[in-house]
Design an enzyme around this catalytic site. Structure first.
Site, mmCIF file in Angstrom:
data_model
loop_
_atom_site.group_PDB
_atom_site.id
_atom_site.type_symbol
_atom_site.label_atom_id
_atom_site.label_comp_id
_atom_site.label_asym_id
_atom_site.label_seq_id
_atom_site.Cartn_x
_atom_site.Cartn_y
_atom_site.Cartn_z
ATOM 1 N N ILE A 113 -0.039 6.591 4.359
ATOM 2 C CA ILE A 113 1.038 6.226 5.279
ATOM 3 C C ILE A 113 2.141 5.475 4.535
ATOM 4 C CG2 ILE A 113 1.599 4.816 7.314
ATOM 5 C CD1 ILE A 113 -1.433 5.342 8.176
ATOM 6 N N ARG A 162 -2.114 -1.482 -6.149
ATOM 7 C CA ARG A 162 -2.724 -1.663 -7.469
ATOM 8 C C ARG A 162 -2.383 -0.468 -8.356
ATOM 9 N NH1 ARG A 162 -8.446 -2.283 -4.830
ATOM 10 N NH2 ARG A 162 -7.421 -0.540 -3.798
ATOM 11 N N LEU A 208 -3.448 -7.280 -3.388
ATOM 12 C CA LEU A 208 -3.249 -8.160 -2.229
ATOM 13 C C LEU A 208 -4.427 -9.099 -1.970
ATOM 14 C CD1 LEU A 208 -1.623 -5.431 0.000
ATOM 15 C CD2 LEU A 208 -0.450 -7.501 -0.768
ATOM 16 N N GLY A 225 0.824 -1.214 0.000
ATOM 17 C CA GLY A 225 0.000 0.000 0.000
ATOM 18 C C GLY A 225 0.851 1.252 0.000
ATOM 19 N N ALA A 226 1.824 1.297 -0.926
ATOM 20 C CA ALA A 226 2.770 2.428 -0.957
ATOM 21 C C ALA A 226 2.353 3.514 -1.944
ATOM 22 C CB ALA A 226 4.170 1.910 -1.303
ATOM 23 N N SER A 239 -4.603 -0.482 14.260
ATOM 24 C CA SER A 239 -5.406 0.733 14.437
ATOM 25 C C SER A 239 -5.864 0.753 15.888
ATOM 26 C CB SER A 239 -6.631 0.659 13.513
ATOM 27 O OG SER A 239 -7.569 1.669 13.823
ATOM 28 N N VAL A 298 -0.229 5.725 -1.765
ATOM 29 C CA VAL A 298 -0.704 6.962 -1.125
ATOM 30 C C VAL A 298 -0.552 6.817 0.391
ATOM 31 C CG1 VAL A 298 -2.405 7.608 -2.896
ATOM 32 C CG2 VAL A 298 -3.076 6.030 -1.080
ATOM 33 N N TYR A 335 -14.770 -3.716 9.843
ATOM 34 C CA TYR A 335 -13.372 -3.241 9.801
ATOM 35 C C TYR A 335 -12.705 -3.450 11.156
ATOM 36 C CZ TYR A 335 -9.508 0.142 9.824
ATOM 37 O OH TYR A 335 -8.277 0.738 9.955
HETATM 38 N N1 NAP Z 1 -6.160 6.756 8.052
HETATM 39 C C1 NAP Z 1 -6.552 6.374 9.249
HETATM 40 O O1 NAP Z 1 -7.311 7.098 9.939
HETATM 41 C C2 NAP Z 1 -6.026 5.075 9.837
HETATM 42 C C3 NAP Z 1 -6.150 4.895 11.221
HETATM 43 C C4 NAP Z 1 -5.692 3.715 11.779
HETATM 44 C C5 NAP Z 1 -5.116 2.736 10.984
HETATM 45 N N2 NAP Z 1 -5.016 2.928 9.635
HETATM 46 C C6 NAP Z 1 -4.427 1.852 8.835
HETATM 47 O O2 NAP Z 1 -3.277 2.342 8.177
HETATM 48 C C7 NAP Z 1 -3.058 1.603 6.974
HETATM 49 C C8 NAP Z 1 -2.789 2.567 5.831
HETATM 50 O O3 NAP Z 1 -3.933 3.369 5.666
HETATM 51 P P1 NAP Z 1 -3.919 4.841 5.052
HETATM 52 O O4 NAP Z 1 -4.554 5.722 6.043
HETATM 53 O O5 NAP Z 1 -2.587 5.198 4.501
HETATM 54 O O6 NAP Z 1 -5.004 4.591 3.881
HETATM 55 P P2 NAP Z 1 -5.070 5.013 2.346
HETATM 56 O O7 NAP Z 1 -4.546 6.399 2.164
HETATM 57 O O8 NAP Z 1 -6.479 4.734 1.937
HETATM 58 O O9 NAP Z 1 -4.069 3.986 1.639
HETATM 59 C C9 NAP Z 1 -4.376 2.623 1.589
HETATM 60 C C10 NAP Z 1 -3.322 1.886 0.795
HETATM 61 O O10 NAP Z 1 -3.677 0.481 0.752
HETATM 62 C C11 NAP Z 1 -3.578 0.036 -0.589
HETATM 63 N N3 NAP Z 1 -4.508 -1.046 -0.897
HETATM 64 C C12 NAP Z 1 -5.839 -1.102 -0.631
HETATM 65 N N4 NAP Z 1 -6.353 -2.224 -1.164
HETATM 66 C C13 NAP Z 1 -5.338 -2.887 -1.767
HETATM 67 C C14 NAP Z 1 -5.233 -4.089 -2.511
HETATM 68 N N5 NAP Z 1 -6.296 -4.868 -2.769
HETATM 69 N N6 NAP Z 1 -4.017 -4.456 -2.982
HETATM 70 C C15 NAP Z 1 -2.932 -3.683 -2.763
HETATM 71 N N7 NAP Z 1 -2.958 -2.532 -2.075
HETATM 72 C C16 NAP Z 1 -4.153 -2.137 -1.598
HETATM 73 C C17 NAP Z 1 -3.897 1.267 -1.434
HETATM 74 O O11 NAP Z 1 -3.303 1.138 -2.732
HETATM 75 P P3 NAP Z 1 -4.115 1.011 -4.113
HETATM 76 O O12 NAP Z 1 -5.500 1.541 -3.908
HETATM 77 O O13 NAP Z 1 -3.280 1.807 -5.067
HETATM 78 O O14 NAP Z 1 -4.074 -0.455 -4.427
HETATM 79 C C18 NAP Z 1 -3.203 2.365 -0.644
HETATM 80 O O15 NAP Z 1 -1.849 2.461 -1.009
HETATM 81 C C19 NAP Z 1 -4.294 0.708 6.802
HETATM 82 O O16 NAP Z 1 -3.983 -0.609 7.216
HETATM 83 C C20 NAP Z 1 -5.325 1.328 7.729
HETATM 84 O O17 NAP Z 1 -6.263 0.377 8.198
HETATM 85 C C21 NAP Z 1 -5.443 4.089 9.044
#
Ligand code: NAP
Length: 252
Positions: free
Chosen positions: A18, A38, A64, A13-14, A144, A16, A159
């Protein structure tokens, strides 16, 4: 952190959020970073932007939810870099989905990415570390605050259940690594609300996401990166189990 210079980190998930912020930080530190998602063109754009930095970023397209794509990615990492030293299981998503009325397909996608993808990547990463004789590797599991308590918000229920599994998997992996007398470490990272695309993707509505972000000062992706850098930067005898943190004004 000096021992990681020149070594290999895989970040899922690189594209966008985190994952992209962490890729940027580790490349600047001098690591060979492999980023997957993706939307691989977004990782490639970041790689181009970072091409004059100390380390490097290699983009691999991987969905994934598909085990064969994950295994293929690990084969490519082995062929090109000899295997991973750090694996950051960052990719994750949420759908608004209650247990009594949610759509099975949305549950399946959350399970596939948040739980199964993370487990397959952890298994394959440890296999590669052991094959190449790395005993100081590190697994990071993006959990989380939702993996530690159930807030009063039912559309997030499924979730949260997937993130409770990440809490269990962190301790299961720690015990299994201990059983085989490995010094590979595993750390959960458990932030509260972070300003990324996450909420927009979850609500499929930018105005709802904007309302959440403007309610109070949320964490930034770089705050989460700081926590990961702390965990991987500790000396080898220190096993940081989980880091829980939230925005100061987040009440839940
Ligand atoms: N943001 C929050 O408030 C928060 C809080 C607590 C924990 N988290 C956790 O932190 C982590 C990162 O989240 P984020 O906030 O950076 O979210 P984000 O900005 O929505 O990024 C999510 C990433 O996951 C990738 N992803 C999603 N589905 C995928 C798939 N089927 N195959 C490959 N990659 C996939 C996306 O890439 P593509 O769409 O390009 O495939 C994207 O790079 C997650 O595990 C989330 O649960 C987030």
């Amino acid at each position: 952190m000096e021992r990681w210079v020149g070594r290999v980190a895989l970040i899922t998930g690189a594209s966008v959020g985190i994952g992209a912020a962490l890729a940027r930080r580790l490349v600047k530190h001098g690591m060979k970073v492999v980023g997957c998602a993706r939307n691989v063109q977004q990782i490639q754009a970041l790689a181009d932007e970072l091409k004059n930095e100390k380390g490097s970023l290699t983009a691999i397209k991987c969905d994934l939810t598909k085990e064969e794509e994950i295994l293929d990615m690990f084969s490519k990492v082995k062929a090109e870099f000899g295997g991973v030293d750090i694996c950051v299981n960052n990719a994750g998503l949420a759908h608004e989905s209650l247990i009594l009325s949610g759509e099975t397909q949305q549950w399946r996608e959350m399970l596939d990415v948040n739980v199964l993808g993370l487990s397959i990547c952890s298994r394959e990463a440890v296999k590669q570390m052991r094959e190449k004789g790395v005993d100081d590797g590190h697994l990071i599991l993006l959990n989380s605050m939702s993996g530690h308590r159930i807030t009063n918000y039912s559309p997030g229920h499924f979730y949260k259940a997937t993130k409770f599994m990440v809490t269990a998997l962190t301790e299961c992996l720690r015990q299994e690594l201990s059983e085989i007398k490995s010094h590979i470490r595993v750390t959960g990272i458990s932030p509260g609300r972070v300003h990324t695309e996450f909420q927009q993707r979850m609500f499929k509505d930018k105005s709802k996401a904007d309302a959440i972000w403007s309610a109070f000062k949320t964490l930034e992706a770089d705050d989460v990166v700081d926590a990961i850098i702390y965990a991987i930067g500790t000396p080898g005898h220190v096993q940081v189990h989980d880091i829980l943190f939230r925005p100061t004004e987040q009440s839940t």
